[in-house]
Design an enzyme around this catalytic site. Structure first.
Site, PDB file in Angstrom:
ATOM      1  N   ARG A   7       0.801  -1.221   0.000  1.00  0.00           N
ATOM      2  CA  ARG A   7       0.000   0.000   0.000  1.00  0.00           C
ATOM      3  C   ARG A   7       0.836   1.275   0.000  1.00  0.00           C
ATOM      4  O   ARG A   7       0.320   2.366  -0.201  1.00  0.00           O
ATOM      5  CB  ARG A   7      -0.965  -0.011   1.201  1.00  0.00           C
ATOM      6  CG  ARG A   7      -2.140  -0.941   0.992  1.00  0.00           C
ATOM      7  CD  ARG A   7      -2.907  -1.163   2.281  1.00  0.00           C
ATOM      8  NE  ARG A   7      -2.190  -2.025   3.214  1.00  0.00           N
ATOM      9  CZ  ARG A   7      -2.559  -2.260   4.478  1.00  0.00           C
ATOM     10  NH1 ARG A   7      -3.628  -1.664   4.966  1.00  0.00           N
ATOM     11  NH2 ARG A   7      -1.870  -3.068   5.249  1.00  0.00           N
TER      12      ARG A   7
ATOM     13  N   GLU B 129      -8.603 -11.492  13.166  1.00  0.00           N
ATOM     14  CA  GLU B 129      -8.201 -10.503  12.175  1.00  0.00           C
ATOM     15  C   GLU B 129      -9.431  -9.765  11.651  1.00  0.00           C
ATOM     16  O   GLU B 129     -10.515 -10.330  11.551  1.00  0.00           O
ATOM     17  CB  GLU B 129      -7.476 -11.197  11.013  1.00  0.00           C
ATOM     18  CG  GLU B 129      -6.075 -11.634  11.358  1.00  0.00           C
ATOM     19  CD  GLU B 129      -5.241 -10.482  11.879  1.00  0.00           C
ATOM     20  OE1 GLU B 129      -4.792  -9.663  11.076  1.00  0.00           O
ATOM     21  OE2 GLU B 129      -5.040 -10.395  13.105  1.00  0.00           O
TER      22      GLU B 129
ATOM     23  N   ASN C  90       1.006   1.894   7.064  1.00  0.00           N
ATOM     24  CA  ASN C  90       0.699   1.046   5.912  1.00  0.00           C
ATOM     25  C   ASN C  90       0.596   1.843   4.618  1.00  0.00           C
ATOM     26  O   ASN C  90       0.695   1.289   3.538  1.00  0.00           O
ATOM     27  CB  ASN C  90      -0.596   0.274   6.151  1.00  0.00           C
ATOM     28  CG  ASN C  90      -0.463  -0.703   7.320  1.00  0.00           C
ATOM     29  OD1 ASN C  90       0.460  -1.501   7.375  1.00  0.00           O
ATOM     30  ND2 ASN C  90      -1.364  -0.607   8.285  1.00  0.00           N
TER      31      ASN C  90
ATOM     32  N   ASN D 242      33.378  36.065  10.971  1.00  0.00           N
ATOM     33  CA  ASN D 242      32.111  36.557  10.433  1.00  0.00           C
ATOM     34  C   ASN D 242      31.999  36.228   8.942  1.00  0.00           C
ATOM     35  O   ASN D 242      32.893  36.550   8.167  1.00  0.00           O
ATOM     36  CB  ASN D 242      32.012  38.072  10.617  1.00  0.00           C
ATOM     37  CG  ASN D 242      30.635  38.577  10.231  1.00  0.00           C
ATOM     38  OD1 ASN D 242      29.727  38.606  11.049  1.00  0.00           O
ATOM     39  ND2 ASN D 242      30.481  38.958   8.970  1.00  0.00           N
TER      40      ASN D 242
HETATM   41  C1  UD1 Z   1      -0.833  -7.674  11.756  1.00  0.00           C
HETATM   42  C2  UD1 Z   1      -1.652  -8.583  12.687  1.00  0.00           C
HETATM   43  C3  UD1 Z   1      -2.849  -7.811  13.209  1.00  0.00           C
HETATM   44  C4  UD1 Z   1      -2.386  -6.556  13.912  1.00  0.00           C
HETATM   45  C5  UD1 Z   1      -1.466  -5.712  13.014  1.00  0.00           C
HETATM   46  C6  UD1 Z   1      -0.848  -4.622  13.843  1.00  0.00           C
HETATM   47  C7  UD1 Z   1      -1.352 -10.841  11.821  1.00  0.00           C
HETATM   48  C8  UD1 Z   1      -1.941 -11.935  11.053  1.00  0.00           C
HETATM   49  N1  UD1 Z   1      -2.087  -9.743  11.963  1.00  0.00           N
HETATM   50  O1  UD1 Z   1      -1.660  -7.329  10.651  1.00  0.00           O
HETATM   51  O2  UD1 Z   1      -3.593  -8.618  14.132  1.00  0.00           O
HETATM   52  O3  UD1 Z   1      -3.513  -5.797  14.307  1.00  0.00           O
HETATM   53  O4  UD1 Z   1      -0.391  -6.520  12.482  1.00  0.00           O
HETATM   54  O5  UD1 Z   1       0.054  -3.869  13.118  1.00  0.00           O
HETATM   55  O6  UD1 Z   1      -0.261 -10.987  12.341  1.00  0.00           O
HETATM   56  N2  UD1 Z   1       5.594  -9.633   7.780  1.00  0.00           N
HETATM   57  C9  UD1 Z   1       6.630 -10.486   7.529  1.00  0.00           C
HETATM   58  N3  UD1 Z   1       6.390 -11.631   6.833  1.00  0.00           N
HETATM   59  C10 UD1 Z   1       5.154 -11.981   6.396  1.00  0.00           C
HETATM   60  C11 UD1 Z   1       4.086 -11.087   6.675  1.00  0.00           C
HETATM   61  C12 UD1 Z   1       4.335  -9.922   7.371  1.00  0.00           C
HETATM   62  O7  UD1 Z   1       7.769 -10.230   7.912  1.00  0.00           O
HETATM   63  O8  UD1 Z   1       5.026 -13.039   5.786  1.00  0.00           O
HETATM   64  C13 UD1 Z   1       5.872  -8.401   8.528  1.00  0.00           C
HETATM   65  C14 UD1 Z   1       5.602  -7.152   7.712  1.00  0.00           C
HETATM   66  O9  UD1 Z   1       6.782  -6.714   7.083  1.00  0.00           O
HETATM   67  C15 UD1 Z   1       5.132  -6.163   8.766  1.00  0.00           C
HETATM   68  C16 UD1 Z   1       4.567  -7.036   9.862  1.00  0.00           C
HETATM   69  O10 UD1 Z   1       5.007  -8.343   9.630  1.00  0.00           O
HETATM   70  O11 UD1 Z   1       6.222  -5.408   9.310  1.00  0.00           O
HETATM   71  C17 UD1 Z   1       3.038  -7.010   9.892  1.00  0.00           C
HETATM   72  O12 UD1 Z   1       2.564  -7.398   8.630  1.00  0.00           O
HETATM   73  P1  UD1 Z   1       1.302  -6.696   7.979  1.00  0.00           P
HETATM   74  O13 UD1 Z   1       1.040  -7.334   6.695  1.00  0.00           O
HETATM   75  O14 UD1 Z   1       1.455  -5.221   8.050  1.00  0.00           O
HETATM   76  O15 UD1 Z   1       0.192  -7.207   9.026  1.00  0.00           O
HETATM   77  P2  UD1 Z   1      -1.150  -6.484   9.350  1.00  0.00           P
HETATM   78  O16 UD1 Z   1      -2.135  -6.778   8.278  1.00  0.00           O
HETATM   79  O17 UD1 Z   1      -0.892  -5.078   9.694  1.00  0.00           O
HETATM   80 MG    MG Z   2       0.708  -3.611   9.318  1.00  0.00          MG
END
Ligand code: UD1
Ligand code: MG
Length: 434
Positions: A16, A157, A230, A346
């Protein structure tokens, strides 16, 4: 691995953001987001930090190259947050103790509540303790489900929520303390039966409860802590909050900031008491400013700049990797790069140090009490001796050092000989000296 450890999830792309860069590298107040999270984890007491990298792994590593005790685990494919934590398992095979698990896209997390979570987890001997926040608008976050007695049940979620669950205001910011190796037992049981078909870390607490382990959730975080980035809009919001925090810390320490809204200061800047910062000033990078200095309006101090006590950098002056000794002044319209400005020297309006010849950067030294007239250009490398004067509009060329007390004028600059300069020239270079 020294405990407590912290695991920071940072393998995702952050679609995003619509960027080629990994999300955690986008900058808030001059530093990549991930650095703030590493700092918060350390401040909370983590002795070793593992960052899970995947998308843009090399750049993320590079951004943290100077951080001690940071390790990297690679998640080859982004199969979900649970899978990301599993990528750390080889590094932690022999470790038992607490692991603080955080996400790299929450730069505003403060160390203090995270430290409290670590303390509570230890004191209450919990297998999992989550920090939560209660938000009037919980959109986008996982929700915390509790039973009628208020005990934690599970996380749902947003995409998997029923309408009733969606109305819950207590959210999961992804700040967990898990006891290891207990966590591995839960992660071994994760599956992908959810709306995104991913291995969700958010299923781990419920699985631990099913295995008879102790799990709790505490609302110790506030809305600012959990401001997750995000989108570019979120990035701008995070910037505003971070900038306010940086400025209030400086003001608490005795710095006057005339108009906080139009001032931008990097969190690494160190500024002494009784210094005043006038509007539209930008201080970027690791800048050090002493006491009683005046900066701005419209000044730009860049990385590596040091201003000693009582020095002044005024309107439309850019200072880059340069040092102002005590009482040195550049009040208007100047560029000083790779320069030392001696005590009390200066710098007149419109002075430029030409520090870059297209290939290399060179240094300029302006010694104690020297006076550089308006519009002068100093082509580096060059030294202007103590109490020397460079006339208005002069161009001091490369290596043509000006001796102590000497006056030079013209293009290219030459020593001024009183006999050949007519009195009517009106060029008393020392007259404007203050
Ligand atoms: C996640 C949580 C959600 C929480 C939110 C808070 C899960 C399933 N959901 O959702 O409950 O409210 O964070 O911010 O955990 N990442 C990896 N590898 C992956 C997927 C993600 O390293 O395979 C990392 C991303 O880089 C990021 C973080 O994990 O820094 C969170 O991932 P993101 O996709 O932003 O999760 P959210 O949908 O925000
Ligand atoms: Mg996130």
């Amino acid at each position: 691995m020294q405990g407590p450890v912290a695991i920071i999830l940072a393998a995702g792309q952050g679609k995003r953001m619509r960027s080629e860069r990994a999300k955690v590298l986008h900058e808030v107040c001059g530093q990549p987001m991930i650095r703030y999270v590493v700092e918060a984890a350390r401040g909370a007491g983590a002795r070793s930090v593992i960052v899970v990298v995947g998308f843009g792994a090399d750049q993320v590593r590079a951004a943290l190259a100077d951080e001690p005790d940071v390790f990297f685990a690679v998640q080859e494919r982004q199969l979900g947050t649970g899978d990301a934590v599993l990528a750390c398992r080889p590094l932690l095979e022999d470790y038992s103790g607490p692991a603080l698990v955080l996400v790299g896209d929450e730069p505003l997390l403060r160390a203090e509540p995270l430290g409290n979570l670590l303390d509570r987890q230890r004191a209450d001997r919990l297998d999992c303790l989550m920090g939560t926040a209660v938000l009037p608008d919980p959109t986008g976050f996982g929700r915390i489900l509790r039973d009628s007695a208020g005990r934690f049940l599970r996380i749902v979620e947003q995409r998997d929520c029923t309408p009733e669950e969606a109305a819950i205001e207590e959210i999961n910011p992804s700040c967990y303390v898990f006891e290891l190796p207990s966590l591995w037992d839960a992660l071994d049981q994760l599956d992908t039966t959810n709306a995104q078909g991913e291995y969700y870390l958010t299923d781990a607490p419920e699985l631990l409860i099913q295995m008879g382990r102790s799990v709790a959730a505490l609302p110790v975080l506030d809305a600012e802590d959990v401001l997750g980035v995000n989108t570019r809009q979120h990035l701008a919001e995070a910037h505003v909050v971070m900038q306010r925090r940086i400025q209030s810390r400086l003001m608490d320490d005795g710095v006057s900031i005339v108009d906080p809204r139009t001032t931008l200061i990097d969190g690494r800047a160190v500024i002494g008491p009784d210094t005043t910062i006038f509007p539209f000033t930008v201080i970027s990078g690791s800048v050090q400013v002493g006491r009683d200095c005046r900066i701005g309006p419209f000044a730009h101090l860049r990385d590596g700049t040091i201003l000693h006590d009582g020095s002044e950098v005024g309107a439309f002056v850019e200072v880059n990797r340069s040092t102002f000794e005590a009482g040195a002044r550049a009040r208007h319209l100047a560029y000083l790069g790779d320069t030392i400005v001696g005590p009390g020297a200066n710098i007149g309006a419109g002075v430029i140090t030409a520090n870059f010849d297209g290939k290399t950067k060179a240094r300029t030294e302006i010694q104690e009490g020297a006076f550089i007239g308006s519009g002068a250009v100093l082509v580096a490398p060059v030294t202007i001796g103590p109490e020397a004067t460079v006339g208005a509009g002069a161009v001091v060329t490369k290596g043509k050092d000006v001796a102590a007390g000497q006056t030079v004028v013209g293009v290219p600059a030459r020593p001024l000989r009183e006999s050949v300069v007519p009195e009517s020239d009106g060029f008393d270079h020392r007259e404007t000296r203050r």
